[in-house]
Scaffold this motif. Structure first.
Motif, short mmCIF file in Angstrom:
data_model
loop_
_atom_site.label_atom_id
_atom_site.label_comp_id
_atom_site.label_asym_id
_atom_site.label_seq_id
_atom_site.Cartn_x
_atom_site.Cartn_y
_atom_site.Cartn_z
N GLU A 1 56.34 106.64 75.25
CA GLU A 1 55.39 106.76 76.41
C GLU A 1 55.02 108.07 76.79
O GLU A 1 55.69 108.89 76.76
CB GLU A 1 56.05 106.07 77.57
N GLN B 1 51.01 110.85 77.31
CA GLN B 1 49.60 110.88 77.40
C GLN B 1 49.12 111.59 76.14
O GLN B 1 49.97 112.31 75.63
CB GLN B 1 49.22 111.54 78.43
N TRP C 1 60.31 102.93 72.36
CA TRP C 1 59.25 102.75 73.11
C TRP C 1 58.91 104.31 73.41
O TRP C 1 59.52 105.11 73.79
CB TRP C 1 59.36 102.04 74.53
N GLU D 1 58.08 110.68 76.86
CA GLU D 1 59.35 109.86 77.12
C GLU D 1 59.60 108.94 76.02
O GLU D 1 58.71 108.07 75.58
CB GLU D 1 59.19 109.28 78.23
N ASP E 1 62.37 105.79 74.85
CA ASP E 1 63.43 105.07 75.28
C ASP E 1 63.88 104.37 73.85
O ASP E 1 63.04 103.70 73.39
CB ASP E 1 62.83 104.01 76.29
#
Length: 134
Positions: free
Chosen positions: A110, A112, A108, A88, A90
């Protein structure tokens, strides 16, 4: 466990200067503690910090975030950094921080992360290690 893992690894890849046991730091601490309970020179060397943890000349390295029930014997350079599909991003372009620092945007990421093995025959995965906290 150490001997079984080492003998499972193809002999072409058994260079103790390159190959390491990778595991959770809690496992390293539990193993170190078990060595201190020995009444021999190795136990004393561990207590007094005179000896590194090197079963059969292979270093044991604690990796933060590593699952406690797994360990791996491989050359750390054999690991390839990978990302899971669900990432993700942003992006913010209109905030005080962006304007004050004359930035195009703030980003940002995000998701795993995962480490995968480049050469499968150059590594051994150890499963079902007892949890040191149990």
């Amino acid at each position: 466990m150490f001997d079984d893992t080492i003998t499972t690894l193809d002999s072409r890849f058994r260079d103790p200067d390159r190959v390491k046991f990778l595991c959770n730091p809690d496992q390293v601490q539990a193993y170190t503690m078990s060595l201190t309970e020995r009444e021999d020179p190795l136990g004393s060397a561990v207590i007094f910090g005179d000896s590194d943890i090197t079963p059969f000349s292979y270093d044991v390295v604690g990796v933060n975030g590593w699952p406690t029930s797994y360990a791996m014997l491989t050359d750390p350079e054999n690991l390839a950094f990978g990302l899971f599909e669900q990432m993700e991003l942003d992006q913010t372009t209109d905030t005080d921080k962006v304007h004050e620092n004359r930035l195009h945007s703030r980003n940002w990421l995000e998701g795993q992360f995962d480490f995968q093995i480049k050469r499968m025959q150059a590594g051994v995965l150890v499963k079902n290690i007892a949890d040191p906290a149990a």
